[in-house]
Write a protein that holds these residues in place. Sequence first.
Motif, mmCIF file in Angstrom:
data_model
loop_
_atom_site.group_PDB
_atom_site.id
_atom_site.type_symbol
_atom_site.label_atom_id
_atom_site.label_comp_id
_atom_site.label_asym_id
_atom_site.label_seq_id
_atom_site.Cartn_x
_atom_site.Cartn_y
_atom_site.Cartn_z
ATOM 1 N N PRO A 107 57.081 62.834 31.470
ATOM 2 C CA PRO A 107 55.751 62.398 31.028
ATOM 3 C C PRO A 107 54.947 63.548 30.441
ATOM 4 O O PRO A 107 55.067 64.693 30.870
ATOM 5 C CB PRO A 107 55.108 61.853 32.306
ATOM 6 C CG PRO A 107 55.894 62.442 33.427
ATOM 7 C CD PRO A 107 57.281 62.627 32.921
ATOM 8 N N ALA A 108 54.130 63.218 29.441
ATOM 9 C CA ALA A 108 53.315 64.228 28.772
ATOM 10 C C ALA A 108 51.970 64.363 29.462
ATOM 11 O O ALA A 108 51.417 63.376 29.951
ATOM 12 C CB ALA A 108 53.119 63.866 27.313
ATOM 13 N N PRO A 109 51.410 65.557 29.497
ATOM 14 C CA PRO A 109 50.068 65.736 30.083
ATOM 15 C C PRO A 109 48.995 65.226 29.130
ATOM 16 O O PRO A 109 49.264 64.936 27.956
ATOM 17 C CB PRO A 109 49.975 67.250 30.251
ATOM 18 C CG PRO A 109 50.830 67.792 29.144
ATOM 19 C CD PRO A 109 51.975 66.829 29.003
ATOM 20 N N SER A 110 47.774 65.138 29.627
ATOM 21 C CA SER A 110 46.648 64.799 28.768
ATOM 22 C C SER A 110 46.472 65.882 27.711
ATOM 23 O O SER A 110 46.827 67.051 27.942
ATOM 24 C CB SER A 110 45.363 64.679 29.602
ATOM 25 O OG SER A 110 45.483 63.649 30.554
ATOM 26 N N PRO A 111 45.935 65.533 26.540
ATOM 27 C CA PRO A 111 45.803 66.541 25.484
ATOM 28 C C PRO A 111 44.795 67.614 25.838
ATOM 29 O O PRO A 111 43.807 67.361 26.534
ATOM 30 C CB PRO A 111 45.338 65.718 24.276
ATOM 31 C CG PRO A 111 44.662 64.520 24.864
ATOM 32 C CD PRO A 111 45.421 64.219 26.121
ATOM 33 N N LYS A 112 45.057 68.812 25.362
ATOM 34 C CA LYS A 112 44.106 69.910 25.514
ATOM 35 C C LYS A 112 42.775 69.534 24.859
ATOM 36 O O LYS A 112 42.750 68.895 23.806
ATOM 37 C CB LYS A 112 44.683 71.162 24.840
ATOM 38 C CG LYS A 112 43.699 72.292 24.630
ATOM 39 C CD LYS A 112 44.286 73.336 23.701
ATOM 40 C CE LYS A 112 43.222 74.324 23.235
ATOM 41 N NZ LYS A 112 43.755 75.265 22.225
ATOM 42 N N SER A 113 41.683 69.916 25.487
ATOM 43 C CA SER A 113 40.373 69.624 24.931
ATOM 44 C C SER A 113 39.451 70.823 25.154
ATOM 45 O O SER A 113 39.405 71.348 26.274
ATOM 46 C CB SER A 113 39.784 68.373 25.595
ATOM 47 O OG SER A 113 38.591 67.967 24.991
ATOM 48 N N PRO A 114 38.748 71.299 24.117
ATOM 49 C CA PRO A 114 38.704 70.755 22.760
ATOM 50 C C PRO A 114 39.885 71.216 21.913
ATOM 51 O O PRO A 114 40.535 72.214 22.220
ATOM 52 C CB PRO A 114 37.397 71.312 22.208
ATOM 53 C CG PRO A 114 37.238 72.632 22.921
ATOM 54 C CD PRO A 114 37.774 72.407 24.305
ATOM 55 N N GLN A 115 40.130 70.470 20.850
ATOM 56 C CA GLN A 115 41.190 70.762 19.898
ATOM 57 C C GLN A 115 40.626 71.539 18.707
ATOM 58 O O GLN A 115 39.432 71.446 18.380
ATOM 59 C CB GLN A 115 41.796 69.460 19.378
ATOM 60 C CG GLN A 115 42.524 68.642 20.436
ATOM 61 C CD GLN A 115 43.991 68.942 20.478
ATOM 62 O OE1 GLN A 115 44.671 68.936 19.451
ATOM 63 N NE2 GLN A 115 44.513 69.194 21.667
ATOM 64 N N SER A 116 41.518 72.279 18.040
ATOM 65 C CA SER A 116 41.158 72.924 16.773
ATOM 66 C C SER A 116 42.135 72.445 15.705
ATOM 67 O O SER A 116 43.341 72.354 15.960
ATOM 68 C CB SER A 116 41.209 74.451 16.904
ATOM 69 O OG SER A 116 42.510 74.879 17.282
ATOM 70 N N LEU A 117 41.617 72.113 14.528
ATOM 71 C CA LEU A 117 42.421 71.518 13.470
ATOM 72 C C LEU A 117 42.299 72.326 12.181
ATOM 73 O O LEU A 117 41.210 72.777 11.826
ATOM 74 C CB LEU A 117 41.998 70.074 13.202
ATOM 75 C CG LEU A 117 42.004 69.118 14.406
ATOM 76 C CD1 LEU A 117 41.460 67.758 13.997
ATOM 77 C CD2 LEU A 117 43.415 68.984 14.972
ATOM 78 N N ARG A 118 43.417 72.469 11.485
ATOM 79 C CA ARG A 118 43.466 73.180 10.199
ATOM 80 C C ARG A 118 43.673 72.157 9.100
ATOM 81 O O ARG A 118 44.670 71.434 9.094
ATOM 82 C CB ARG A 118 44.613 74.192 10.217
ATOM 83 C CG ARG A 118 44.827 74.916 8.898
ATOM 84 C CD ARG A 118 43.740 75.949 8.667
ATOM 85 N NE ARG A 118 44.058 76.829 7.566
ATOM 86 C CZ ARG A 118 43.685 76.604 6.292
ATOM 87 N NH1 ARG A 118 42.988 75.516 5.985
ATOM 88 N NH2 ARG A 118 43.991 77.460 5.351
ATOM 89 N N SER A 119 42.709 72.044 8.185
ATOM 90 C CA SER A 119 42.833 71.042 7.129
ATOM 91 C C SER A 119 43.884 71.448 6.100
ATOM 92 O O SER A 119 44.024 72.619 5.753
ATOM 93 C CB SER A 119 41.483 70.834 6.439
ATOM 94 O OG SER A 119 41.089 71.989 5.725
ATOM 95 N N VAL A 120 44.621 70.447 5.635
ATOM 96 C CA VAL A 120 45.635 70.652 4.595
ATOM 97 C C VAL A 120 45.536 69.500 3.612
ATOM 98 O O VAL A 120 45.172 68.379 3.974
ATOM 99 C CB VAL A 120 47.071 70.721 5.173
ATOM 100 C CG1 VAL A 120 47.211 71.912 6.112
ATOM 101 C CG2 VAL A 120 47.449 69.428 5.872
ATOM 102 N N GLY A 121 45.860 69.774 2.371
ATOM 103 C CA GLY A 121 45.860 68.745 1.342
ATOM 104 C C GLY A 121 47.169 67.993 1.355
ATOM 105 O O GLY A 121 48.080 68.279 0.563
ATOM 106 N N TYR A 122 47.292 67.033 2.240
ATOM 107 C CA TYR A 122 48.530 66.263 2.367
ATOM 108 C C TYR A 122 48.216 64.937 3.039
ATOM 109 O O TYR A 122 47.411 64.890 3.980
ATOM 110 C CB TYR A 122 49.565 67.021 3.201
ATOM 111 C CG TYR A 122 50.828 66.230 3.478
ATOM 112 C CD1 TYR A 122 51.808 66.102 2.499
ATOM 113 C CD2 TYR A 122 51.018 65.605 4.705
ATOM 114 C CE1 TYR A 122 52.961 65.370 2.747
ATOM 115 C CE2 TYR A 122 52.173 64.873 4.957
ATOM 116 C CZ TYR A 122 53.144 64.755 3.976
ATOM 117 O OH TYR A 122 54.274 64.023 4.221
#
Length: 261
Positions: A107-122
Amino acid sequence: MRLLAQPRIEVNGRPPSAEQFPLPLVNHGHFTAMQVRGGRTRGLDLHLARLDGATRELFGDALDGDQVRNHIRHALGDDTPDASVRVYVYWPDGDDAASIVVTVRPPAPSPKSPQSLRSVGYQRPAAHIKHLGGFGQAYYGRQAVREGFDDALLTGHGGVIAESGIANIGFFDGTSVVWPDEPSLHGITMQLLEPRLPDIGIESRRGPVRLADVTGFEAVFITNSHGVAAVGRIDDMTLPTGHDVVEAAARLYESVPWDVI
């Protein structure tokens, strides 16, 4: 509970042979991913509808939901009530029916919070299908991690946001959660939350969201089969975290009943 020593894989309810398990070489197919606890999962009907709809679209045939459930139960066995489960569907050349592959992992754990996201053109092709062959999102996701982010944020022309590499993303404007209306996968967690948000006084709507607009929102969060997590950074933009709406959305998701597989 005994944890799995290694992933368990079954094809059509049986351990695979080399001849009948070419999945690593196949990119024309689709899948769904779920967390199982006590032999149950949230949104089972949505998972089955996703699999059936994609099978009809890709292969022109229906998929028996009871058969899918039987294969999942068989792969879990009597010793693995909690797991991360994926169900893959593909159609081997020369066969007269689709093949169903079930993988069982810890089983997977709950997601890390807060998240950081890198925008990409895709943006993913045929984004409404959770399809195989996701090289682009995996490539950009791994690149984002190497740059110190948690995942990629997929965008279209003019910085219009679609989804993250592995999650939907919601933006709270003070009264409503805005889900980007660019082509994206409507994830199961999003589908479970969206109709329930009004029950806790939060409206939900679809609309365009651009990178240039994200700092104007009161809260941003992601949703996937692991749960709900705040987003604290997109590129070099710091976003507010700790907003009540994110905690409320997480509690709302946790309140969704579990369905017996």
